[in-house]
Design a protein around this motif. Structure first.
Motif, PDB file in Angstrom:
ATOM      1  N   ALA A 172       4.566 -10.356   4.872  1.00 31.20           N
ATOM      2  CA  ALA A 172       5.904  -9.782   4.992  1.00 31.20           C
ATOM      3  C   ALA A 172       6.495  -9.941   6.382  1.00 31.20           C
ATOM      4  CB  ALA A 172       5.849  -8.291   4.632  1.00 31.20           C
ATOM      5  N   GLY A 173       5.693 -10.392   7.327  1.00 33.38           N
ATOM      6  CA  GLY A 173       6.099 -10.391   8.726  1.00 33.38           C
ATOM      7  C   GLY A 173       7.347 -11.192   9.034  1.00 33.38           C
ATOM      8  N   ARG A 174       7.604 -12.243   8.273  1.00 31.86           N
ATOM      9  CA  ARG A 174       8.774 -13.086   8.553  1.00 31.86           C
ATOM     10  C   ARG A 174       9.958 -12.755   7.651  1.00 31.86           C
ATOM     11  NH1 ARG A 174       4.354 -16.447   8.872  1.00 31.86           N
ATOM     12  NH2 ARG A 174       4.623 -17.169   6.717  1.00 31.86           N
ATOM     13  N   ASP A 175       9.860 -11.645   6.920  1.00 30.62           N
ATOM     14  CA  ASP A 175      10.910 -11.254   5.971  1.00 30.62           C
ATOM     15  C   ASP A 175      11.471  -9.907   6.403  1.00 30.62           C
ATOM     16  OD1 ASP A 175      12.412 -10.367   3.767  1.00 30.62           O
ATOM     17  OD2 ASP A 175      11.062 -11.293   2.318  1.00 30.62           O
ATOM     18  N   ASP A 176      12.672  -9.907   6.987  1.00 28.73           N
ATOM     19  CA  ASP A 176      13.207  -8.663   7.545  1.00 28.73           C
ATOM     20  C   ASP A 176      13.712  -7.694   6.483  1.00 28.73           C
ATOM     21  OD1 ASP A 176      15.562  -9.889   6.784  1.00 28.73           O
ATOM     22  OD2 ASP A 176      16.363 -10.107   8.811  1.00 28.73           O
ATOM     23  N   ARG A 225      16.013  -5.607  -0.989  1.00 24.58           N
ATOM     24  CA  ARG A 225      15.002  -4.934  -0.174  1.00 24.58           C
ATOM     25  C   ARG A 225      13.727  -4.698  -0.978  1.00 24.58           C
ATOM     26  NH1 ARG A 225      15.386   1.020   2.595  1.00 24.58           N
ATOM     27  NH2 ARG A 225      16.462   1.451   0.646  1.00 24.58           N
ATOM     28  N   ILE A 226      12.574  -4.887  -0.337  1.00 25.89           N
ATOM     29  CA  ILE A 226      11.275  -4.595  -0.940  1.00 25.89           C
ATOM     30  C   ILE A 226      10.534  -3.630  -0.018  1.00 25.89           C
ATOM     31  CG2 ILE A 226       9.063  -5.525  -1.717  1.00 25.89           C
ATOM     32  CD1 ILE A 226      10.466  -8.222  -2.148  1.00 25.89           C
ATOM     33  N   ILE A 227      10.009  -2.558  -0.605  1.00 26.58           N
ATOM     34  CA  ILE A 227       9.165  -1.609   0.130  1.00 26.58           C
ATOM     35  C   ILE A 227       7.812  -1.599  -0.556  1.00 26.58           C
ATOM     36  CG2 ILE A 227       8.870   0.779   0.888  1.00 26.58           C
ATOM     37  CD1 ILE A 227      11.948   1.087   0.567  1.00 26.58           C
ATOM     38  N   SER A 228       6.796  -2.163   0.103  1.00 26.23           N
ATOM     39  CA  SER A 228       5.476  -2.334  -0.484  1.00 26.23           C
ATOM     40  C   SER A 228       4.493  -1.323   0.099  1.00 26.23           C
ATOM     41  CB  SER A 228       4.948  -3.746  -0.224  1.00 26.23           C
ATOM     42  OG  SER A 228       5.686  -4.708  -0.943  1.00 26.23           O
ATOM     43  N   CYS A 229       3.753  -0.645  -0.787  1.00 26.81           N
ATOM     44  CA  CYS A 229       2.759   0.339  -0.387  1.00 26.81           C
ATOM     45  C   CYS A 229       1.372  -0.140  -0.792  1.00 26.81           C
ATOM     46  CB  CYS A 229       3.028   1.686  -1.062  1.00 26.81           C
ATOM     47  SG  CYS A 229       4.652   2.375  -0.705  1.00 26.81           S
ATOM     48  N   GLU A 230       0.453  -0.196   0.165  1.00 30.52           N
ATOM     49  CA  GLU A 230      -0.921  -0.618  -0.104  1.00 30.52           C
ATOM     50  C   GLU A 230      -1.875   0.199   0.770  1.00 30.52           C
ATOM     51  OE1 GLU A 230      -4.413  -1.823  -1.059  1.00 30.52           O
ATOM     52  OE2 GLU A 230      -2.654  -2.420  -2.231  1.00 30.52           O
ATOM     53  N   PRO A 231      -2.817   0.926   0.149  1.00 31.72           N
ATOM     54  CA  PRO A 231      -3.686   1.813   0.930  1.00 31.72           C
ATOM     55  C   PRO A 231      -4.869   1.137   1.618  1.00 31.72           C
ATOM     56  CG  PRO A 231      -4.138   2.069  -1.403  1.00 31.72           C
ATOM     57  CD  PRO A 231      -2.960   1.145  -1.293  1.00 31.72           C
TER      58      PRO A 231
END
Length: 248
Positions: A90-94, A72-78
């Motif tokens: 990330a749209g195609r990676d559930d 799992r990857i949780i990416s934060c970008e402001p």
């Protein structure tokens, strides 16, 4: 001369030619990619979640995925513009979650300085040393962004610290992100930090301070990856991967 010797010499000659070509372009090749070494570390330590703080457009997550990380990857970008590209990637990676938020010492709002190259954007001001090295990183705008903390992210997204890499690439804001993690520092399995030898952002913590803090909390250096250098060749920054020494 044996066939094996001829083959070895031909291989070394080809490698030298490639290195010379890359050198003329100021590029470098080494034994294995940083992402490949990173993923081997994650596998060896049972790490199945990456908390990607300061994701920009998803470069780090994309390279980690391509090197074989399936967790799992949780990416934060402001920043709004960078986040739109991040979300698209990330749209195609559930197994890849994206959050349009900054991460700091406490929840709230902050004004972020937007750089011309996007990835040098920071809540902190930029020093002359940075601008001399990378004129294209100058600030061109500001955005007001929401801020959360690592502790809130871990609680909200049911993250197991013992199986998590916390990657922090926040352009001089690393100390605040670590403060917002609280007692998770010392429990998170691995932490990656951007480490500067000189002040590139106003008031940032430098290499010795961050390495000392990591050692105090039970971490050791696993890898260092060269970052930017100034025009006279002095290295200004590296990426450092730290792992809990107790996991050895």
């Amino acid at each position: 001369m044996s066939d094996q010797t001829r083959a070895n010499r031909a291989r070394e000659t080809a490698k030298l030619l490639i290195r010379r070509t890359l050198q003329r372009a100021d590029l470098e090749i080494g034994r294995g990619s940083y992402a490949g070494r990173l993923v081997r570390t994650l596998d060896a330590r049972g790490i199945d979640t990456v908390l990607d703080v300061g994701a920009n457009v998803g470069q780090y997550a994309t390279l980690t995925r391509s090197a074989g990380f399936a967790g799992r990857i949780i990416s934060c970008e402001p920043l709004g513009g960078a986040f739109a590209e991040l979300a698209r990637r990330a749209g195609r990676d559930d197994r890849w979650t994206t959050l349009n938020v900054a991460v700091g010492a406490e929840t709230g709002e902050a004004t972020i300085n937007v750089s011309a190259n996007s990835f040098s954007s920071s809540i902190r001001g930029m020093t002359d040393a940075h601008l001399r090295t990378a004129p294209g990183s100058r600030f061109v705008a500001t955005e007001v962004v929401p801020v959360t903390t690592v502790a809130d992210l871990v609680a909200t997204h049911a993250v197991d610290p013992a199986r998590t890499l916390l990657k922090i690439d926040t352009q001089g804001f690393e100390g605040e992100v670590l403060r917002g993690a609280g007692d998770l520092v010392g429990r998170v399995a691995a932490i990656q930090l951007e480490l500067s030898f000189v002040e590139l952002y106003d008031g940032q913590l430098l290499f010795d301070e961050l390495v000392g803090a990591m050692a105090h909390d039970g971490y050791r250096i696993q890898q260092l990856e060269p970052g930017i250098s100034d025009p006279d060749g002095r290295m200004l920054q590296v990426d450092g991967l730290f792992v809990l020494a107790s996991g050895d």
